[in-house]
Design an enzyme around this catalytic site. Structure first.
Site, PDB file in Angstrom:
ATOM      1  N   ARG A 108       6.858  88.945  42.267  1.00  0.00           N
ATOM      2  CA  ARG A 108       6.585  88.340  40.953  1.00  0.00           C
ATOM      3  C   ARG A 108       7.513  87.154  40.690  1.00  0.00           C
ATOM      4  NH1 ARG A 108       8.875  89.698  36.402  1.00  0.00           N
ATOM      5  NH2 ARG A 108       9.205  91.876  36.955  1.00  0.00           N
ATOM      6  N   TYR A 155     -13.471  73.341  29.096  1.00  0.00           N
ATOM      7  CA  TYR A 155     -14.001  74.527  29.769  1.00  0.00           C
ATOM      8  C   TYR A 155     -13.978  75.697  28.772  1.00  0.00           C
ATOM      9  CZ  TYR A 155     -13.947  78.480  33.010  1.00  0.00           C
ATOM     10  OH  TYR A 155     -14.218  79.650  33.657  1.00  0.00           O
ATOM     11  N   ASP A 200      -6.499  68.954  32.953  1.00  0.00           N
ATOM     12  CA  ASP A 200      -7.142  69.885  33.884  1.00  0.00           C
ATOM     13  C   ASP A 200      -7.941  69.027  34.873  1.00  0.00           C
ATOM     14  OD1 ASP A 200      -8.980  71.596  35.155  1.00  0.00           O
ATOM     15  OD2 ASP A 200      -9.087  72.952  33.436  1.00  0.00           O
ATOM     16  N   LYS A 259     -11.877  77.081  42.233  1.00  0.00           N
ATOM     17  CA  LYS A 259     -12.981  76.148  42.417  1.00  0.00           C
ATOM     18  C   LYS A 259     -12.799  75.359  43.718  1.00  0.00           C
ATOM     19  CE  LYS A 259     -14.033  77.962  38.535  1.00  0.00           C
ATOM     20  NZ  LYS A 259     -13.666  77.392  37.247  1.00  0.00           N
TER      21      LYS A 259
HETATM   22  C1  LIG Z   1     -12.864  77.760  36.166  1.00  0.00           C
HETATM   23  C2  LIG Z   1     -12.119  76.781  35.349  1.00  0.00           C
HETATM   24  C3  LIG Z   1     -10.967  77.144  34.649  1.00  0.00           C
HETATM   25  C4  LIG Z   1     -10.433  78.566  34.634  1.00  0.00           C
HETATM   26  O1  LIG Z   1     -10.060  78.961  35.900  1.00  0.00           O
HETATM   27  P1  LIG Z   1      -9.990  80.522  36.348  1.00  0.00           P
HETATM   28  O2  LIG Z   1      -9.507  80.412  37.741  1.00  0.00           O
HETATM   29  O3  LIG Z   1     -11.356  81.070  36.204  1.00  0.00           O
HETATM   30  O4  LIG Z   1      -9.015  81.165  35.435  1.00  0.00           O
HETATM   31  C5  LIG Z   1     -10.293  76.176  33.935  1.00  0.00           C
HETATM   32  N1  LIG Z   1     -10.747  74.903  33.885  1.00  0.00           N
HETATM   33  C6  LIG Z   1     -11.863  74.511  34.534  1.00  0.00           C
HETATM   34  C7  LIG Z   1     -12.296  73.108  34.432  1.00  0.00           C
HETATM   35  C8  LIG Z   1     -12.593  75.433  35.286  1.00  0.00           C
HETATM   36  O5  LIG Z   1     -13.700  75.037  35.913  1.00  0.00           O
END
Ligand SMILES: *Cc1c(COP(=O)(O)O)cnc(C)c1O
Length: 378
Positions: A55, A108, A178, A203
């Protein structure tokens, strides 16, 4: 010293002598690290030994954090259990109770819920504003962070990152972007002056829809703070998941090259299709292409149920960015939790379909969608 069976069966693991020169980083699937004696243990606290407890830190998650930092040309990175937890620790590295965040409306869905529903319980104030307009007037005395996405979901608005940075710098505020949809292959917000860049490695970085992970990158001061949050809140990433995400990153460029090429071909084809009311796909986003997500609106021209039933090999999944082409339906998944008015304002309509274009043959992808549209035409 000889051992009895019951001892031997428990103690069977090979002593790691570090003499095995594996080509690929091994998976350090361990919750903790062992020490020879008290002096050795002390050496963790004096900085001479790197690892104590997973952790607190693990070679696989560190590898992921620094890999993404390098791709984003940022000094440091930290890997976390999910994209959302990376967003959380990034935000908490900057704001505390009583502070205010200025965020774009078209985030998102999960991020929207974190900001709108969870942070408020900790006394953090958030304003959601349309970032297409002048945002400076929404800055308050307690504003500490401006938050947006380089390419938004699902309508693929391209953020004016330079303008966000200009306003943030002018007011001594931090900025956070992001960069999940764009990936550092297409866009590197840190090089444009953004303080914190966050990814859902679930992703494109992972790329194979087999891992949930997040990464946050930025300067040493902010990432050190974020790492403390990861340790204290417990949003660390599992070693195996970090390893999978690292493996994915090795093919990021070749995947993105194909994803982007296919998406451009699909967007061009669907723009010529009379039964598609609207095609959302960025223009002139980067020298390497315009990204891999294409959203279409078939409201009024197609039967949406029928469209989803006619997709043949294209998968229906509430995620994106895998090597296989897939579609999602924002209205009932990612943007389900948004108030009706916000959905309408944002253009999350009944006929909105988000296509995550895969790396298959472009002609096959175009044919699959043209066929589904043909079947669903009103
Ligand atoms: C999927 C996604 C998230 C969240 O990610 P997780 O891995 O599902 O927690 C945040 N921002 C964007 C643009 C995403 O596509």
């Amino acid at each position: 010293m000889g051992q009895n069976f019951d001892t031997k069966s428990v103690q069977l693991s090979l002593n790691n002598t570090n003499k095995i020169d594996s080509k690929v980083t091994p998976i350090y699937q361990t919750s903790a690290f062992k020490f020879k004696d008290l002096e050795d243990l002390e050496s963790f606290y004096t900085g001479n030994k790197e690892y104590l407890y997973t952790r607190v830190g693990n070679p696989n998650s560190d590898e992921l954090g620094s890999a993404v930092a390098q791709l984003e040309e940022a000094p440091q990175g930290v890997a976390t259990s999910s994209g959302l937890s990376a967003i959380l620790v990034g935000i908490l590295a900057v704001v505390k109770a009583g502070d205010h965040i200025l965020a774009s409306t078209d985030l998102y869905g999960g991020t929207y819920q974190l900001l709108a529903n969870e942070l408020s319980d900790f006394g953090i104030e958030v304003s959601f504003v349309d970032f297409e307009q002048e945002i400076e007037r929404y800055i308050k005395d307690n504003t500490k962070l401006i938050y947006s996405e380089s390419v938004t979901n699902p309508l693929l608005r391209v953020e004016n990152i330079k303008e966000v940075v200009r306003i943030a710098n002018k007011h001594g505020i931090k900025s956070m972007i992001d960069n999940t949809f764009a990936t550092p292959y297409l866009c590197q917000p840190y090089t444009l002056g953004v303080d914190l860049v966050v990814h859902s490695a679930t992703k494109y970085l992972g790329g194979h829809s087999d891992v949930t992970a997040g990464v946050l990158v930025g300067n040493e001061e902010l990432i050190t703070k974020a790492k403390t949050k990861v340790v204290n809140i417990g949003t660390n990433l599992s070693p195996f998941d970090a390893w999978l995400a690292c493996r994915g990153i090795k093919t990021l460029s070749v995947r993105m090259e194909r994803h982007t090429k296919n998406a451009q071909i699909l967007a061009d084809a669907l723009r010529k299709n009379d039964a598609v009311a609207k095609v959302y796909y960025p223009k002139d986003f980067s020298s390497k292409g315009n990204g891999a997500i294409v959203s279409i609106d078939i409201t009024g021209s197609c039967n949406v149920e029928k469209f989803f039933q006619s997709l043949s090999w294209v998968k229906i999944v509430p995620t994106l960015a895998g090597v296989e082409t897939s579609v999602s339906y924002p209205l009932t998944t990612s943007h389900r939790a948004l108030p009706k008015e916000t959905q309408q304002e944002l253009g999350i309509t009944e006929g909105l379909v988000r296509i995550s274009v895969g790396i298959e043959d472009a002609d096959d992808i175009v044919a699959a969608f043209e066929n589904a549209i043909q079947h669903a035409k009103l």
